[in-house]
Design a protein around this motif. Structure first.
Motif, PDB file in Angstrom:
ATOM      1  N   ASN A  93     -44.996  71.109  -5.457  1.00 53.45           N
ATOM      2  CA  ASN A  93     -44.161  69.977  -5.089  1.00 53.45           C
ATOM      3  C   ASN A  93     -43.816  69.928  -3.606  1.00 53.45           C
ATOM      4  O   ASN A  93     -43.327  68.928  -3.112  1.00 53.45           O
ATOM      5  CB  ASN A  93     -42.871  70.037  -5.902  1.00 53.45           C
ATOM      6  N   GLN A  95     -46.086  70.904  -1.261  1.00 54.12           N
ATOM      7  CA  GLN A  95     -47.303  70.976  -0.474  1.00 54.12           C
ATOM      8  C   GLN A  95     -47.506  69.763   0.414  1.00 54.12           C
ATOM      9  O   GLN A  95     -47.084  68.650   0.090  1.00 54.12           O
ATOM     10  CB  GLN A  95     -48.502  71.160  -1.403  1.00 54.12           C
ATOM     11  N   THR A  97     -49.344  66.721   2.223  1.00 52.46           N
ATOM     12  CA  THR A  97     -50.294  65.712   1.728  1.00 52.46           C
ATOM     13  C   THR A  97     -51.651  65.937   2.405  1.00 52.46           C
ATOM     14  O   THR A  97     -51.721  65.956   3.635  1.00 52.46           O
ATOM     15  CB  THR A  97     -49.782  64.295   2.061  1.00 52.46           C
ATOM     16  N   ALA A 125     -39.242  61.546   1.923  1.00 51.79           N
ATOM     17  CA  ALA A 125     -39.438  62.959   1.535  1.00 51.79           C
ATOM     18  C   ALA A 125     -40.588  63.470   2.391  1.00 51.79           C
ATOM     19  O   ALA A 125     -41.687  63.707   1.912  1.00 51.79           O
ATOM     20  CB  ALA A 125     -39.735  63.083   0.044  1.00 51.79           C
ATOM     21  N   VAL A 126     -40.300  63.632   3.683  1.00 52.66           N
ATOM     22  CA  VAL A 126     -41.355  63.714   4.704  1.00 52.66           C
ATOM     23  C   VAL A 126     -42.066  65.072   4.745  1.00 52.66           C
ATOM     24  O   VAL A 126     -43.159  65.189   5.304  1.00 52.66           O
ATOM     25  CB  VAL A 126     -40.772  63.318   6.087  1.00 52.66           C
ATOM     26  N   GLY A 127     -41.470  66.103   4.142  1.00 50.39           N
ATOM     27  CA  GLY A 127     -42.114  67.421   4.096  1.00 50.39           C
ATOM     28  C   GLY A 127     -42.465  67.926   5.484  1.00 50.39           C
ATOM     29  O   GLY A 127     -41.632  67.900   6.398  1.00 50.39           O
ATOM     30  N   THR A 128     -43.721  68.333   5.672  1.00 52.03           N
ATOM     31  CA  THR A 128     -44.180  68.838   6.978  1.00 52.03           C
ATOM     32  C   THR A 128     -44.414  67.713   7.975  1.00 52.03           C
ATOM     33  O   THR A 128     -44.763  67.965   9.127  1.00 52.03           O
ATOM     34  CB  THR A 128     -45.542  69.532   6.830  1.00 52.03           C
ATOM     35  N   LEU A 131     -48.232  63.505   6.428  1.00 46.68           N
ATOM     36  CA  LEU A 131     -48.582  62.148   5.985  1.00 46.68           C
ATOM     37  C   LEU A 131     -48.041  61.108   6.977  1.00 46.68           C
ATOM     38  O   LEU A 131     -48.769  60.214   7.420  1.00 46.68           O
ATOM     39  CB  LEU A 131     -48.011  61.889   4.579  1.00 46.68           C
ATOM     40  N   GLU A 151     -35.886  64.844   4.965  1.00 44.72           N
ATOM     41  CA  GLU A 151     -36.364  65.997   4.192  1.00 44.72           C
ATOM     42  C   GLU A 151     -35.192  66.951   3.969  1.00 44.72           C
ATOM     43  O   GLU A 151     -34.369  67.168   4.844  1.00 44.72           O
ATOM     44  CB  GLU A 151     -37.503  66.688   4.966  1.00 44.72           C
ATOM     45  N   LEU A 156     -39.367  72.905   6.455  1.00 48.78           N
ATOM     46  CA  LEU A 156     -40.323  71.790   6.478  1.00 48.78           C
ATOM     47  C   LEU A 156     -39.923  70.747   7.523  1.00 48.78           C
ATOM     48  O   LEU A 156     -40.758  70.262   8.280  1.00 48.78           O
ATOM     49  CB  LEU A 156     -40.453  71.147   5.096  1.00 48.78           C
ATOM     50  N   ASP A 177     -30.543  65.214   1.839  1.00 46.72           N
ATOM     51  CA  ASP A 177     -31.089  64.751   0.568  1.00 46.72           C
ATOM     52  C   ASP A 177     -31.562  63.303   0.755  1.00 46.72           C
ATOM     53  O   ASP A 177     -30.770  62.428   1.141  1.00 46.72           O
ATOM     54  CB  ASP A 177     -29.951  64.830  -0.472  1.00 46.72           C
ATOM     55  N   GLY A 178     -32.814  63.057   0.478  1.00 47.01           N
ATOM     56  CA  GLY A 178     -33.369  61.718   0.665  1.00 47.01           C
ATOM     57  C   GLY A 178     -32.822  60.706  -0.322  1.00 47.01           C
ATOM     58  O   GLY A 178     -33.031  59.501  -0.175  1.00 47.01           O
TER      59      GLY A 178
END
Ligand code: SAM
Length: 333
Positions: A93, A95, A97, A125-128, A131, A151, A156, A177-178
């Motif tokens: 979850n 990882q 994109t 939920a931009v993560g690293t 994307l 994020e 991250l 929290d998004g």
């Protein structure tokens, strides 16, 4: 064989992260944040490191002139280093994109949005940041691009922030929290590789129409609602969704909600071959937020992408998409 620019830069990210990881006794990803910041600020920011380590790092950094790299070369090299740091340690979850999906989403956003003079983009939920950065890089020719990333995970979002700096992107990041309230005005384009699963904060979930009738709500449903709240009327949303999105007991509610708020434009199923197993397979789900001036497309574009190595089959799908755009193009700006 000589190294490509991306490989050369990756080697520098990798070697300097490994040096810092040992010296600071931290994880590879934390060290990558540190080395990325050093490169961006063009100085050594770690006070506590030994003289030998300083010399070793300076030797690495002397090899690189970031200004000579394109944003995409920098993104790809940074992404390779993140992949190395995530190997074996990161749950599905969280990882990043993958590139193939990011590039396809970027291509589709351009097809749907057409030529723009200014554009605002949000990934809640931009993560690293991979994307979002992939898509932002595709709009280099647009002079006024505003981008926002949210994020909850600290490492991250630090990776995303440093990555954006290195790629000369002006993205604004929010570590929160998004699904809580966002201090971000509605945008033209929302993109999100949805975190899939239950959302533990029931009090926050109660603020959403798509809250579960019983028990925890699905985070991925709430992110779709949150995305729509933060899209301008007529704006577009591109979600990476699990193929089974409409097969759960909450699906009917989601369908009703979407019918009231958006026009479903397309569902593009990605090739099974890029996922670990068929259960993990995903689709790109494309929505347009309703506005009085726009109509629903004549038909929803449903496409299933074959393995990208099967050229003939891919051409056929691309042709089908082109035809769909032609038949529905009055819907577009
Ligand atoms: N597109 C991202 C990239 O390229 O790195 C990957 C996104 S990953 C599939 C989903 C992300 O959602 C994870 O980074 C996870 O930490 C984040 N997430 C999960 N719940 C969240 C929440 N409530 N608020 C903000 N982010 C959240």
């Amino acid at each position: 064989m000589s190294m490509t620019a991306t490989e050369k830069l990756f080697t520098i990210f990798d070697q300097s992260s490994t040096i810092l990881q040992e010296e600071l006794a931290c994880t590879y990803l934390e060290a990558l944040v540190e080395t990325g910041d050093n490169l961006f600020q063009e100085k050594l920011l770690q006070d506590s490191i030994s003289e030998i380590t300083k010399k070793r790092l300076q030797k690495e950094y002397a090899e690189v002139n970031l200004a000579s790299y394109s944003s995409e070369e920098i993104r790809r090299a940074y992404q390779l280093a993140i992949l190395k740091g995530m190997k074996g340690t990161t749950q599905t979850n969280h990882q990043m994109t993958p590139d193939s999906i990011g590039l396809l989403i970027g291509y589709l956003t351009q097809k749907f949005l057409g030529n723009q003079e200014r554009l605002s983009i949000l990934d809640p939920a931009v993560g690293t940041g991979n994307l979002l950065a992939t898509v932002v890089n595709m709009y280099e020719q647009v002079s006024d691009v505003q981008s926002f990333g949210v994020e909850v995970d600290e490492i991250l979002i630090r990776l995303a922030y440093i990555g954006a700096n290195l790629q000369r992107q002006q993205t604004e990041f929010f570590h929160q929290d998004g699904l809580a309230s966002l201090l971000i005005d509605p945008v033209d384009l929302v993109i999100c590789d949805l975190p899939v699963g239950y959302y533990p904060n029931d009090a926050q979930a109660a603020q959403y129409e798509l809250n579960a009738t019983e028990g925890h709500a699905y985070a991925h449903h709430l992110f779709i609602e949150q995305g729509l709240r933060h899209t301008k009327p007529g704006g577009y949303l591109f979600f990476l969704i699990p193929n089974g999105l409409f097969e759960t007991e909450e699906a009917e509610k989601l369908q009703r909600f979407l019918k009231d708020t958006a026009y479903i434009q397309a569902v593009v199923q990605l090739p099974f071959s890029i996922f670990k197993n068929n259960q993990a397979a995903k689709s790109i789900f494309i929505l347009q937020k309703k506005s009085p001036e726009i109509k629903a497309p004549n038909e929803v574009l449903l496409a299933s992408l074959p393995s990208l190595t099967k050229k003939e089959a891919v051409d056929k799908i691309l042709w089908k998409m082109e035809k769909w755009f032609k038949d529905n193009k009055n819907e577009f700006k």
